[in-house]
Motif scaffolding. Structure first.
Motif, PDB file in Angstrom:
ATOM      1  N   ARG A   1      19.663  24.520   9.727  1.00 47.53           N
ATOM      2  CA  ARG A   1      20.795  25.382   8.952  1.00 47.53           C
ATOM      3  C   ARG A   1      21.452  26.043  10.322  1.00 47.53           C
ATOM      4  NH1 ARG A   1      18.461  27.727   3.203  1.00 47.53           N
ATOM      5  NH2 ARG A   1      18.361  25.794   2.326  1.00 47.53           N
TER       6      ARG A   1
ATOM      7  N   THR B   1      23.646  23.935  12.341  1.00 50.71           N
ATOM      8  CA  THR B   1      24.914  23.567  11.413  1.00 50.71           C
ATOM      9  C   THR B   1      25.852  24.572  11.233  1.00 50.71           C
ATOM     10  OG1 THR B   1      23.661  21.773  10.144  1.00 50.71           O
ATOM     11  CG2 THR B   1      25.641  22.833   9.144  1.00 50.71           C
ATOM     12  N   ILE B   2      25.191  26.057  11.031  1.00 47.88           N
ATOM     13  CA  ILE B   2      25.977  27.124  11.066  1.00 47.88           C
ATOM     14  C   ILE B   2      26.875  27.625  12.446  1.00 47.88           C
ATOM     15  CG2 ILE B   2      26.017  29.868  10.785  1.00 47.88           C
ATOM     16  CD1 ILE B   2      25.841  28.435   8.145  1.00 47.88           C
ATOM     17  N   SER B   3      26.160  27.237  13.373  1.00 47.62           N
ATOM     18  CA  SER B   3      26.849  27.543  14.798  1.00 47.62           C
ATOM     19  C   SER B   3      27.702  26.638  14.802  1.00 47.62           C
ATOM     20  CB  SER B   3      25.704  27.608  15.751  1.00 47.62           C
ATOM     21  OG  SER B   3      25.193  26.386  16.049  1.00 47.62           O
TER      22      SER B   3
ATOM     23  N   ALA C   1      30.724  27.637  13.049  1.00 47.45           N
ATOM     24  CA  ALA C   1      31.370  28.803  13.739  1.00 47.45           C
ATOM     25  C   ALA C   1      32.338  28.330  14.839  1.00 47.45           C
ATOM     26  CB  ALA C   1      30.233  29.781  14.284  1.00 47.45           C
TER      27      ALA C   1
ATOM     28  N   ARG D   1      21.966  36.841  15.207  1.00 49.55           N
ATOM     29  CA  ARG D   1      22.242  36.469  13.655  1.00 49.55           C
ATOM     30  C   ARG D   1      23.475  37.106  13.393  1.00 49.55           C
ATOM     31  NH1 ARG D   1      21.382  38.736   8.651  1.00 49.55           N
ATOM     32  NH2 ARG D   1      20.964  37.067   7.044  1.00 49.55           N
TER      33      ARG D   1
ATOM     34  N   TYR E   1      32.523  35.272  11.592  1.00 48.11           N
ATOM     35  CA  TYR E   1      33.390  34.422  10.544  1.00 48.11           C
ATOM     36  C   TYR E   1      33.958  35.906   9.833  1.00 48.11           C
ATOM     37  CZ  TYR E   1      30.490  30.325  10.568  1.00 48.11           C
ATOM     38  OH  TYR E   1      30.079  29.075  10.898  1.00 48.11           O
TER      39      TYR E   1
ATOM     40  N   VAL F   1      32.529  30.687   4.431  1.00 48.31           N
ATOM     41  CA  VAL F   1      31.392  30.227   5.289  1.00 48.31           C
ATOM     42  C   VAL F   1      30.322  31.364   5.837  1.00 48.31           C
ATOM     43  CG1 VAL F   1      30.567  28.897   7.256  1.00 48.31           C
ATOM     44  CG2 VAL F   1      32.700  28.024   5.756  1.00 48.31           C
TER      45      VAL F   1
ATOM     46  N   ALA G   1      26.702  31.859   5.605  1.00 48.51           N
ATOM     47  CA  ALA G   1      25.702  32.314   7.069  1.00 48.51           C
ATOM     48  C   ALA G   1      24.782  33.505   6.564  1.00 48.51           C
ATOM     49  CB  ALA G   1      26.744  32.403   8.099  1.00 48.51           C
TER      50      ALA G   1
ATOM     51  N   TRP H   1      21.882  31.759   4.643  1.00 49.40           N
ATOM     52  CA  TRP H   1      21.218  30.747   5.174  1.00 49.40           C
ATOM     53  C   TRP H   1      20.384  31.042   6.488  1.00 49.40           C
ATOM     54  CZ3 TRP H   1      23.912  25.377   5.329  1.00 49.40           C
ATOM     55  CH2 TRP H   1      23.861  24.705   4.015  1.00 49.40           C
ATOM     56  N   LEU H   2      21.172  31.818   7.389  1.00 49.54           N
ATOM     57  CA  LEU H   2      20.491  32.331   8.637  1.00 49.54           C
ATOM     58  C   LEU H   2      19.156  32.890   8.603  1.00 49.54           C
ATOM     59  CD1 LEU H   2      23.642  33.114  10.711  1.00 49.54           C
ATOM     60  CD2 LEU H   2      22.366  31.025  10.916  1.00 49.54           C
TER      61      LEU H   2
END
Length: 496
Positions: free
Chosen positions: A276, A279-281, A284, A342, A349, A482, A486, A489-490
């Motif tokens: 995760r 994916t989030i990074s 971004a 984090r 975002y 998103v 984040a 999820w993060l």
């Protein structure tokens, strides 16, 4: 006495090696700056290009983003080729190709030749980033110095994106010729080709995977056909031919994804997206460039063609945002020490969403202050993204997969830069086609129409601003959405 002499010689040799390393880094930074700068320098020049060679709406979008698509599609492949045949050889060949393409672009007399030259520049540019980074890493065996050098490399790449529009504005003011934004590349390329064999050394890897040509073909064709379909729909409406291109493009992308899961040496290691944080990074990096490129292009057109500012004035108005992005890139390591990765990733975002959201309050008469404030607020988000994303992505995966993670991070930036203009630009183009006066497919083409009536100009400006608002509204909503994902999820603590 002999020991003293040996010590002096040893120190002298060590100092010479250090000087050579820093000179090598300085040599590499020239083409790195060009590759990133050419992803954005056309934003401010496009009104001049449109008036000079009169591209259609979809040709104008291709002129802007064919470069980014080619670079993004070939980065990983050229990374493997450089491993096998030598990074220095590849980067020299790529720089020469980039210079030839730039010169051809400067003297293009029609949209087709300019698109072809931009494609050639993209092929050359795709060799420079992975090869340049590998050469820099080899120049600095000490891990601390290597981290500093790679940080400078990344900051230069980010700075190129930021200063491209500003430099373009200054060149157009001085020369009054749109081709100058391309010809400026030639002396830098010539200087690099002359100095590189002296200051750089060849780098190869003894561990490289097989280059899967089918995967390369599928990714390149899939991306191009899909975006071509989107552009055609925005410019001319839905047609059977346009839908066929879209279906074939999507099918090629799906085939590409399935093939990456099946082959031993994939171009993109999709397993990394199971993490995760990774994916989030990557999202971004991708989305920040999507929004940045679309906002930069449409803001430039808005300032020049709607509000009537000169190219030079537009460049000055974009300068605060460029300064903020560059400064944030430099300061991000110190910022992250205080707030953590984090919070930094989430801030990317939210800051970009707030920044582009301000553009929704512009109109056909006023909006300069909003544009400047928007570029400053969003610029902090862009700057953090440019500096932080690759680090977070690489830190999120095992050490043996760090190279693949870094390649995906670079590719996501380049594709984001191209997709922003393709997708959000196409949304704005569609709105203009539906609500504009119907004289031409773009604002600049419409304003250049002979004997256009005053009400036609007003309607064209209003249609452009409406499309601008729709595109920026979509961008703000996506970034906010998103960003909220984040937050959920993060994990509280990201890997170092």
């Amino acid at each position: 006495m002999a020991n003293s002499s040996t010590l002096v010689v040893s120190r002298s040799t060590e100092d010479a090696i250090k000087r050579r390393a820093w000179l090598g880094l300085l040599t590499i930074l020239g083409p790195v700056l060009l590759v990133s700068m050419d992803g954005s320098i056309l934003f401010i020049a496009m009104p001049r290009v449109t008036s000079a060679i009169t591209p259609t709406a979809d040709q104008a979008l291709w002129i802007l983003d064919i470069y980014g698509f080619v670079v993004g599609s070939l980065l990983i492949a050229f990374g493997n080729i450089g491993d096998r045949f030598g990074r220095l050889k590849l980067i020299m060949a790529g720089a020469l190709l980039f210079g030839v393409g730039s010169t051809g672009a400067a003297f293009s007399t029609n949209p087709e030749s300019l698109i072809a030259c931009r494609l050639l520049m993209g092929v050359g540019g795709a060799t420079l980033l992975p090869s340049g980074l590998a050469i820099v890493a080899a120049l600095f065996p000490d891990s601390r110095k290597r981290a500093q050098a790679i940080g400078i490399f990344a900051a230069t790449f980010a700075m190129g994106f930021a200063i491209g529009p500003v430099l373009g504005g200054f060149l157009l003011q001085i020369t009054d010729w749109w081709g100058s934004v391309f010809l400026i590349n030639a002396p830098i390329v010539i200087g690099f080709l002359a100095v590189a064999p002296i200051t750089l050394k060849e780098v190869r890897s003894s561990h490289y995977g097989r280059i899967d040509l089918l995967s390369l073909f599928l990714s390149f064709v899939g991306i191009l056909l899909f975006t071509y379909s989107v552009k055609r729909a925005a410019a001319f409406g839905l047609t059977q031919e346009q839908l066929l291109y879209g279906v074939v493009g999507i099918a090629a992308v799906v085939w590409f994804i399935r093939r990456q899961r099946a082959i031993e040496d994939p171009l993109v290691d999709l397993r990394l997206f199971g993490d995760r944080v990774f994916t989030i990074s990557i999202l971004a990096g991708f989305l920040s460039l999507v929004v940045w490129s679309a906002a930069g292009y449409m803001t430039s057109v808005y300032l020049q063609s709607v509000l009537g500012y000169t190219v030079f004035a537009t460049a000055l108005l974009m300068l605060p945002g460029a300064v903020v992005i560059t400064g944030t890139c430099i300061l991000t390591p110190y910022i992250i020490e205080r707030i953590g990765k984090r919070v930094g990733l989430i801030a990317v975002y939210l800051l970009i969403a707030i920044g582009v959201g301000l553009l929704l309050f512009t109109d056909v008469d006023t909006g300069v202050t909003l544009v400047v404030v928007s570029t400053i607020i969003a610029g902090v988000g862009y700057g953090i993204s440019f500096s932080l994303v690759a680090d977070v992505a690489v830190s999120a995966v095992p050490v043996e997969r760090a190279g693949a993670a870094g390649a995906i991070a670079e590719t996501s930036n380049e594709l984001g830069n191209a997709f922003g203009i393709s997708l959000l630009g196409s949304v704005a183009a569609l709105v203009f086609r539906l609500y504009g006066p119907g004289l031409a497919g773009t604002l600049n083409e419409t304003l250049d129409t002979p004997d256009i009536a005053a009400d036609g100009i007003i309607r064209a400006n209003e249609a452009f601003v409406f499309g601008f608002h729709i595109a920026m509204g979509i961008a703000a909503v996506i970034m906010l959405f998103v960003g909220l994902i984040a937050v959920r999820w993060l994990p509280r603590k990201l890997p170092e």
